[in-house]
Write a protein that holds these residues in place. Structure first.
Motif, PDB file in Angstrom:
ATOM      1  N   SER A 196       0.832  -1.210   0.000  1.00 16.64           N
ATOM      2  CA  SER A 196       0.000   0.000   0.000  1.00 16.64           C
ATOM      3  C   SER A 196       0.864   1.256   0.000  1.00 16.64           C
ATOM      4  O   SER A 196       0.613   2.206  -0.746  1.00 16.64           O
ATOM      5  CB  SER A 196      -0.918  -0.020   1.225  1.00 16.64           C
ATOM      6  N   ILE A 197       1.928   1.261   0.835  1.00 17.04           N
ATOM      7  CA  ILE A 197       2.816   2.426   0.910  1.00 17.04           C
ATOM      8  C   ILE A 197       3.511   2.654  -0.430  1.00 17.04           C
ATOM      9  O   ILE A 197       3.676   3.793  -0.869  1.00 17.04           O
ATOM     10  CB  ILE A 197       3.851   2.237   2.037  1.00 17.04           C
ATOM     11  N   GLN A 198       3.912   1.555  -1.091  1.00 17.25           N
ATOM     12  CA  GLN A 198       4.595   1.695  -2.379  1.00 17.25           C
ATOM     13  C   GLN A 198       3.722   2.436  -3.391  1.00 17.25           C
ATOM     14  O   GLN A 198       4.168   3.377  -4.051  1.00 17.25           O
ATOM     15  CB  GLN A 198       4.965   0.321  -2.935  1.00 17.25           C
ATOM     16  N   PHE A 199       2.457   2.038  -3.501  1.00 13.33           N
ATOM     17  CA  PHE A 199       1.581   2.684  -4.476  1.00 13.33           C
ATOM     18  C   PHE A 199       1.197   4.104  -4.042  1.00 13.33           C
ATOM     19  O   PHE A 199       0.993   4.981  -4.891  1.00 13.33           O
ATOM     20  CB  PHE A 199       0.336   1.819  -4.706  1.00 13.33           C
ATOM     21  N   LEU A 200       1.117   4.315  -2.735  1.00 12.93           N
ATOM     22  CA  LEU A 200       0.873   5.677  -2.267  1.00 12.93           C
ATOM     23  C   LEU A 200       2.057   6.589  -2.604  1.00 12.93           C
ATOM     24  O   LEU A 200       1.876   7.735  -3.026  1.00 12.93           O
ATOM     25  CB  LEU A 200       0.637   5.679  -0.746  1.00 12.93           C
ATOM     26  N   ILE A 201       3.274   6.054  -2.440  1.00 15.64           N
ATOM     27  CA  ILE A 201       4.467   6.842  -2.767  1.00 15.64           C
ATOM     28  C   ILE A 201       4.477   7.184  -4.254  1.00 15.64           C
ATOM     29  O   ILE A 201       4.783   8.315  -4.648  1.00 15.64           O
ATOM     30  CB  ILE A 201       5.745   6.080  -2.376  1.00 15.64           C
ATOM     31  N   GLU A 202       4.141   6.219  -5.102  1.00 18.78           N
ATOM     32  CA  GLU A 202       4.097   6.481  -6.541  1.00 18.78           C
ATOM     33  C   GLU A 202       3.094   7.589  -6.861  1.00 18.78           C
ATOM     34  O   GLU A 202       3.368   8.502  -7.654  1.00 18.78           O
ATOM     35  CB  GLU A 202       3.736   5.191  -7.291  1.00 18.78           C
ATOM     36  N   SER A 203       1.922   7.487  -6.246  1.00 20.45           N
ATOM     37  CA  SER A 203       0.878   8.487  -6.503  1.00 20.45           C
ATOM     38  C   SER A 203       1.311   9.880  -6.034  1.00 20.45           C
ATOM     39  O   SER A 203       1.138  10.876  -6.749  1.00 20.45           O
ATOM     40  CB  SER A 203      -0.421   8.072  -5.795  1.00 20.45           C
ATOM     41  N   VAL A 204       1.924   9.934  -4.834  1.00 25.55           N
ATOM     42  CA  VAL A 204       2.360  11.231  -4.297  1.00 25.55           C
ATOM     43  C   VAL A 204       3.507  11.800  -5.142  1.00 25.55           C
ATOM     44  O   VAL A 204       3.561  13.006  -5.397  1.00 25.55           O
ATOM     45  CB  VAL A 204       2.789  11.084  -2.823  1.00 25.55           C
ATOM     46  N   LEU A 205       4.414  10.944  -5.583  1.00 19.93           N
ATOM     47  CA  LEU A 205       5.514  11.408  -6.428  1.00 19.93           C
ATOM     48  C   LEU A 205       4.992  12.034  -7.722  1.00 19.93           C
ATOM     49  O   LEU A 205       5.485  13.073  -8.170  1.00 19.93           O
ATOM     50  CB  LEU A 205       6.463  10.253  -6.752  1.00 19.93           C
ATOM     51  N   ILE A 206       4.004  11.392  -8.322  1.00 20.77           N
ATOM     52  CA  ILE A 206       3.429  11.932  -9.557  1.00 20.77           C
ATOM     53  C   ILE A 206       2.805  13.299  -9.314  1.00 20.77           C
ATOM     54  O   ILE A 206       3.058  14.261 -10.048  1.00 20.77           O
ATOM     55  CB  ILE A 206       2.374  10.959 -10.130  1.00 20.77           C
ATOM     56  N   SER A 207       2.003  13.401  -8.255  1.00 24.01           N
ATOM     57  CA  SER A 207       1.280  14.653  -8.010  1.00 24.01           C
ATOM     58  C   SER A 207       2.221  15.763  -7.537  1.00 24.01           C
ATOM     59  O   SER A 207       2.120  16.911  -7.988  1.00 24.01           O
ATOM     60  CB  SER A 207       0.169  14.434  -6.981  1.00 24.01           C
ATOM     61  N   VAL A 208       3.188  15.436  -6.651  1.00 24.81           N
ATOM     62  CA  VAL A 208       4.088  16.474  -6.133  1.00 24.81           C
ATOM     63  C   VAL A 208       5.045  16.953  -7.219  1.00 24.81           C
ATOM     64  O   VAL A 208       5.276  18.163  -7.374  1.00 24.81           O
ATOM     65  CB  VAL A 208       4.870  15.944  -4.912  1.00 24.81           C
ATOM     66  N   THR A 209       5.589  16.020  -7.995  1.00 24.68           N
ATOM     67  CA  THR A 209       6.482  16.422  -9.086  1.00 24.68           C
ATOM     68  C   THR A 209       5.731  17.264 -10.108  1.00 24.68           C
ATOM     69  O   THR A 209       6.225  18.294 -10.584  1.00 24.68           O
ATOM     70  CB  THR A 209       7.083  15.183  -9.778  1.00 24.68           C
ATOM     71  N   GLY A 210       4.518  16.832 -10.434  1.00 24.87           N
ATOM     72  CA  GLY A 210       3.693  17.625 -11.351  1.00 24.87           C
ATOM     73  C   GLY A 210       3.374  18.988 -10.777  1.00 24.87           C
ATOM     74  O   GLY A 210       3.360  19.993 -11.500  1.00 24.87           O
ATOM     75  N   GLY A 211       3.156  19.026  -9.445  1.00 25.81           N
ATOM     76  CA  GLY A 211       2.864  20.311  -8.799  1.00 25.81           C
ATOM     77  C   GLY A 211       4.045  21.266  -8.867  1.00 25.81           C
ATOM     78  O   GLY A 211       3.875  22.456  -9.154  1.00 25.81           O
ATOM     79  N   LEU A 212       5.256  20.755  -8.607  1.00 25.26           N
ATOM     80  CA  LEU A 212       6.451  21.602  -8.677  1.00 25.26           C
ATOM     81  C   LEU A 212       6.676  22.121 -10.090  1.00 25.26           C
ATOM     82  O   LEU A 212       7.000  23.302 -10.298  1.00 25.26           O
ATOM     83  CB  LEU A 212       7.669  20.818  -8.201  1.00 25.26           C
ATOM     84  N   LEU A 213       6.506  21.238 -11.086  1.00 23.95           N
ATOM     85  CA  LEU A 213       6.641  21.680 -12.478  1.00 23.95           C
ATOM     86  C   LEU A 213       5.558  22.699 -12.833  1.00 23.95           C
ATOM     87  O   LEU A 213       5.804  23.661 -13.564  1.00 23.95           O
ATOM     88  CB  LEU A 213       6.567  20.479 -13.424  1.00 23.95           C
ATOM     89  N   GLY A 214       4.356  22.490 -12.291  1.00 21.55           N
ATOM     90  CA  GLY A 214       3.259  23.435 -12.538  1.00 21.55           C
ATOM     91  C   GLY A 214       3.539  24.800 -11.932  1.00 21.55           C
ATOM     92  O   GLY A 214       3.226  25.830 -12.532  1.00 21.55           O
ATOM     93  N   ILE A 215       4.148  24.795 -10.729  1.00 21.94           N
ATOM     94  CA  ILE A 215       4.498  26.074 -10.087  1.00 21.94           C
ATOM     95  C   ILE A 215       5.533  26.819 -10.921  1.00 21.94           C
ATOM     96  O   ILE A 215       5.423  28.036 -11.141  1.00 21.94           O
ATOM     97  CB  ILE A 215       5.017  25.826  -8.664  1.00 21.94           C
ATOM     98  N   LEU A 216       6.539  26.086 -11.417  1.00 22.26           N
ATOM     99  CA  LEU A 216       7.551  26.709 -12.272  1.00 22.26           C
ATOM    100  C   LEU A 216       6.924  27.260 -13.552  1.00 22.26           C
ATOM    101  O   LEU A 216       7.258  28.370 -13.992  1.00 22.26           O
ATOM    102  CB  LEU A 216       8.645  25.687 -12.607  1.00 22.26           C
TER     103      LEU A 216
END
Length: 428
Positions: A351-371
């Motif tokens: 469960s943690i593995q898939f949660l980490i994948e999901s958070v990585l996608i959203s947070v990385t996308g968020g940082l790129l979106g902020i830039l």
């Protein structure tokens, strides 16, 4: 300052990653999640794309809204926050809004009463206006003529760049003299000659230019503040309009803090001057610049909220997209999940593995979106559009992206953790 906050967030994430990537099972799970995303770069990027666009849209909307609000406040502040405007006609009478142009309630006697009876008023000037065509030789230009008193120059903070201002004697004799704005000068005197001393025609009336006003440019509402003529108010009233009433009266309170007392004092003096009974409605309207600033700020805040909410829907759609991709990923990796669970991995680890994948996608996308949002805002600002990215918007965007990753990654993570190891290994 906001860019420093963004860089700080990225640095913290990198430090946390390097600190925990080698630590026991959590570090291994983190590495497996990153490897799984790197094996599907195209799909991972498409999942991020919705977050990138959504966050960028929110940042851009906030930047435009905040920038416009600050620009409006700056322009109003430049005119003076202690300015008070009196117009003829009540706001509402019998449920019907009155038209100030049809009212003739402001007279020279009112101006005299204000100057004699208002102790919180520092400056006061009547105003009358007329629109028409100004002509000099073969050149002409449509403009507005404002009839003002001498104190108007201080009230609205006008400065003279060339020549002099008209005098009190010009007001008493209704002299045909005027001050002109830079736009009018550029259109009537395109060769660069000094207009001071020249005579132009306005509504077939010859008017001599005695001074040129210092340029103010365009205001936040897109109005050219330099396309005007300022004359003695008696000149406009007697020689152009043939009227005996004022269009409005502009006043300046002693300070911004005593604006409310000045308004109360003005109301009392004008009601007495107009001989209004206690139960009668005011036949005039008083507005302060501070009130206008508050109203404009409230309006801009409402518009910004509407724009941000509209942009935020794209984040919701992006979150649903992440959940769908993760559900597909769970299905595709069923055998892998079964193998991991058969060698000792617990459901919580999966469960943690898939949660980490999901958070990585959203947070990385968020940082790129902020830039991206920063970049577009800076580009818009270079073209003259006022923008200002608030620091709290960057932090809020990062927090929202993290919440989206957890919220929309929970269902796929739960599904992966609930798989039966034996059935998962047999899955084709």
């Amino acid at each position: 300052m906001n860019f420093i906050i963004l860089i700080s967030v990225i640095v913290v994430l990198v430090v946390l990653y390097h600190r925990y990537r080698e630590q026991s099972l959590l570090g291994m799970t983190f590495k497996v999640a990153i490897k799984a995303l790197s094996n599907n770069k195209g799909r991972s990027f498409l999942s991020m794309l919705g977050i990138i666009i959504g966050v960028a849209a929110v940042i851009i909307m906030m930047a435009i809204g905040q920038g416009s609000k600050e620009s409006v406040r700056k322009n109003i502040s430049q005119m003076g926050t202690n300015i008070i405007m009196i117009q003829p006609g009540a706001d509402m009478r019998g449920g019907v809004r009155q038209d100030p142009s049809s009212m003739q309630t402001l007279k020279p006697e009112d101006l005299e009463a204000i100057r004699n009876g208002c102790h919180f008023i520092k400056l006061s000037s009547p105003e009358v206006s007329a629109s028409g065509q100004a002509i000099y030789g073969s050149n002409n230009y449509n403009t507005s003529a404002y009839g003002e008193g001498l104190e108007y120059m201080d009230i609205k903070q006008w400065q003279i760049e060339d020549g002099t201002c008209f005098t009190e004697q010009d007001i008493r004799t209704a002299s045909k003299v005027c001050l002109v704005g830079k736009t009018l000068v550029d259109n009537l005197f395109p060769n660069g000659e000094s207009p001071v001393g020249k005579t132009i025609r306005f509504k077939s009336t010859p008017i001599r230019i005695v001074g040129v006003l210092k340029s103010k440019g365009y205001n936040s509402f897109g109005m050219d503040q330099d396309n005007l003529m300022i004359m003695p108010y008696t000149t406009v009233m007697k020689r152009l309009l043939a009227q005996t009433h004022f269009s409005s009266i502009n006043c300046s309170a002693l300070s911004e803090e005593c604006t409310d007392q000045a308004i109360e004092e003005l109301t009392t003096v004008l009601r007495t001057s107009h001989k209004l009974k206690d139960e009668a409605d005011d036949d005039f309207t008083i507005r302060s610049q501070a009130e206008m600033m508050e109203t404009m700020s409230s309006t801009m805040d409402s518009i910004t909220i509407i724009l941000v909410v509209a942009a935020a829907f794209s984040l919701l759609v992006a979150g649903i997209g992440i959940m769908n991709i993760m559900l597909v990923s769970v299905t595709e990796r069923t055998r892998e999940i079964g193998l991991r669970m058969s060698v000792g991995a617990r459901g919580v680890d999966i469960s943690i593995q898939f949660l980490i994948e999901s958070v990585l996608i959203s947070v990385t996308g968020g940082l790129l979106g902020i830039l991206l949002g920063y970049g577009v805002s800076a580009l818009a600002s270079s073209f003259g559009l006022p923008t200002s990215v608030p620091g709290w918007a960057v932090i809020l965007s990062f927090v929202v992206c993290t919440i989206i990753g957890v919220a929309f990654g929970y269902i796929p993570a739960k599904k992966a953790a609930s798989l039966d190891p034996i059935e998962a290994i047999r899955y084709e």
